[in-house]
Design a protein around this motif. Structure first.
Motif, short mmCIF file in Angstrom:
data_model
loop_
_atom_site.label_atom_id
_atom_site.label_comp_id
_atom_site.label_asym_id
_atom_site.label_seq_id
_atom_site.Cartn_x
_atom_site.Cartn_y
_atom_site.Cartn_z
N UNK A 245 24.49 37.30 -1.76
CA UNK A 245 25.26 36.34 -0.76
C UNK A 245 25.13 36.00 0.25
N UNK A 246 23.91 36.43 0.69
CA UNK A 246 23.13 35.19 1.87
C UNK A 246 23.23 34.09 1.58
N UNK A 247 22.33 33.64 -0.07
CA UNK A 247 22.30 32.64 -0.17
C UNK A 247 23.63 31.87 -0.39
N UNK A 248 24.63 32.16 -0.91
CA UNK A 248 25.87 31.37 -1.25
C UNK A 248 26.51 31.06 0.57
N UNK A 249 26.50 31.90 1.93
CA UNK A 249 26.91 31.22 2.58
C UNK A 249 26.11 30.42 3.21
N UNK A 250 24.16 30.27 3.12
CA UNK A 250 23.60 29.19 3.33
C UNK A 250 24.05 28.27 2.59
N UNK A 251 24.45 27.92 1.14
CA UNK A 251 24.98 27.07 0.81
C UNK A 251 25.83 26.42 1.29
N UNK A 252 27.16 27.61 1.44
CA UNK A 252 28.18 26.83 2.25
C UNK A 252 27.85 25.97 3.56
N UNK A 253 27.11 26.60 4.71
CA UNK A 253 26.47 26.19 5.41
C UNK A 253 25.87 24.41 5.28
N UNK A 254 24.98 24.55 4.88
CA UNK A 254 24.36 23.33 4.10
C UNK A 254 25.58 22.53 3.76
N UNK A 255 26.65 22.45 3.10
CA UNK A 255 27.25 21.96 2.18
C UNK A 255 28.13 21.63 3.56
N UNK A 256 28.96 22.48 4.30
CA UNK A 256 29.72 21.86 5.86
C UNK A 256 28.77 21.06 6.55
N UNK A 257 27.66 21.24 7.02
CA UNK A 257 26.73 20.44 7.82
C UNK A 257 26.98 18.91 6.75
N UNK A 258 26.53 19.02 6.18
CA UNK A 258 26.09 17.71 5.27
C UNK A 258 27.86 16.97 5.66
N UNK A 259 28.84 17.60 5.53
CA UNK A 259 30.18 17.49 4.84
C UNK A 259 30.68 16.54 6.07
N UNK A 260 29.87 17.92 7.85
CA UNK A 260 30.28 16.95 8.41
C UNK A 260 29.12 16.15 9.22
N UNK A 261 27.78 15.49 9.06
CA UNK A 261 27.34 14.64 8.98
C UNK A 261 28.13 13.22 8.31
N UNK A 262 28.65 13.41 7.45
CA UNK A 262 29.28 12.40 6.86
C UNK A 262 30.53 11.96 7.74
N UNK A 263 31.28 12.68 7.79
CA UNK A 263 32.42 12.11 8.82
C UNK A 263 31.49 11.76 10.05
N UNK A 264 30.56 12.68 10.66
CA UNK A 264 30.23 11.79 11.93
C UNK A 264 30.20 10.76 11.90
N UNK A 265 29.24 10.14 10.56
CA UNK A 265 28.60 8.66 10.15
C UNK A 265 30.02 7.67 10.18
#
Length: 309
Positions: free
Chosen positions: A178-198
């Motif tokens: 569960x912790x790994x899945x949460x970290x995975x979702x957080x990293x995916x959301x951060x990457x998506x946010x960086x793409x939108x911000x870019x």
């Protein structure tokens, strides 16, 4: 031949007669004077009587005219007073009717807006449900993770120790997954946010200290009509972060001038993205409304595509 005749005339009777006439003339003079005085007195009395009667008649006439005017004005005042009283009663009835209508309309709109507020509150609660669940349940789990993950001391027979160790290891692996899945979702959301911000940020750095520096501010322009008169209302939405009120007002004025000048035209956009439709349907399904209202909202959303500038 001339002859002279001498006649002797006796003037004594004549003189006596003339004396009598003088006495009568004096009496007549006294009578005339007395008559004149009587005539003057009679004329004075007659003039005084006539003046008195004329004055009395004049005063009587003026009093009669004033009385007539008073009666006329009093009748007009009474009629005006009756008309004002009638108008006062009509205005009082109109005010009471307007108060009743106002109370009825206020009650109706209060009930309507109360229902809308409850629906909006429910929808907003559903939109913020993940955050609320995180704050209510997950936060306690994260806070108490240290106490929850403490190792238990196995006490028992040697046959049950292995089973307890297997169960503890399985629980630890599940929580790690569960912790790994949460970290995975957080990293995916951060990457998506960086793409939108870019995509929305400038490619070069803007020096904000210089007065001639250019700032790119996103503006949302919406045009809507609320009745059947086709009277549209255009509004612009700006970010309140790092924007002073004067800058927001100038941007609002500039956007309003551009829109009113006809420089921006609304055009029919493409079909709505499937991801957006899926997200909207999910929000409607989580709103807790009855199926008929959910179907109506979804149908209206899909039947009216967006327009872009």
């Amino acid at each position: 031949m001339s002859s002279t005749i001498n006649c002797h005339v006796d003037t004594t009777p004549m003189a006596q007669t003339v004396g009598t006439v003088s006495t009568h003339v004096n009496g007549t003079t006294a009578a005339v004077v007395a008559m004149k005085a009587a005539v003057v007195q009679a004329e004075k009395e007659g003039a005084d009587h006539v003046c008195e009667k004329v004055n009395k008649g004049f005063y009587t006439l003026i009093r009669s005219q004033i009385s007539q005017k008073i009666a006329t004005l009093r009748s007009e005042v009474d009629s005006q007073l009756m008309r004002l009283n009638q108008q006062r009663k009509q205005l009082t009835a109109i005010r009471q009717r307007m108060e009743r209508d106002y109370q009825m309309i206020c009650g109706r709109y209060l009930k309507l807006f109360t229902t809308i507020n409850k629906n909006l509150e429910q929808r907003i609660a559903e939109l913020d449900r993940p955050v609320m669940d995180l704050a209510e349940s997950e936060a306690d789990k994260v806070t108490n993770r240290a106490s929850r993950l403490t190792a238990d001391i196995p006490l028992g027979q040697s046959e049950s120790v292995r089973t307890a160790q297997v169960v503890s290891a399985s629980n630890l692996k599940f929580k790690a997954l569960k912790a790994i899945e949460t970290i995975d979702r957080f990293i995916a959301g951060s990457n998506e946010l960086e793409e939108v911000t870019e995509q929305i940020l400038l490619r070069r750095r803007v020096d904000g200290d210089r007065p001639e520096a250019n700032w790119t501010v996103p503006v949302i322009i919406s045009e809507s009509n609320f009745d059947a008169t086709d009277m549209s209302q255009t509004r612009s939405y700006l970010s309140k972060i790092e924007l002073p009120p004067e800058a927001r007002k100038r941007i609002d004025y500039a956007v309003d001038a551009v829109v009113r000048g006809g420089e921006l035209q609304w055009r029919g956009g493409d079909r709505i993205a499937p991801e957006l439709i899926s997200e909207f349907r999910s929000l409607v399904a989580q709103s807790g409304l009855d199926p008929r209202r959910q179907q109506t909202i979804t149908g209206m959303f899909e039947a009216h595509p967006f327009q872009t500038l």
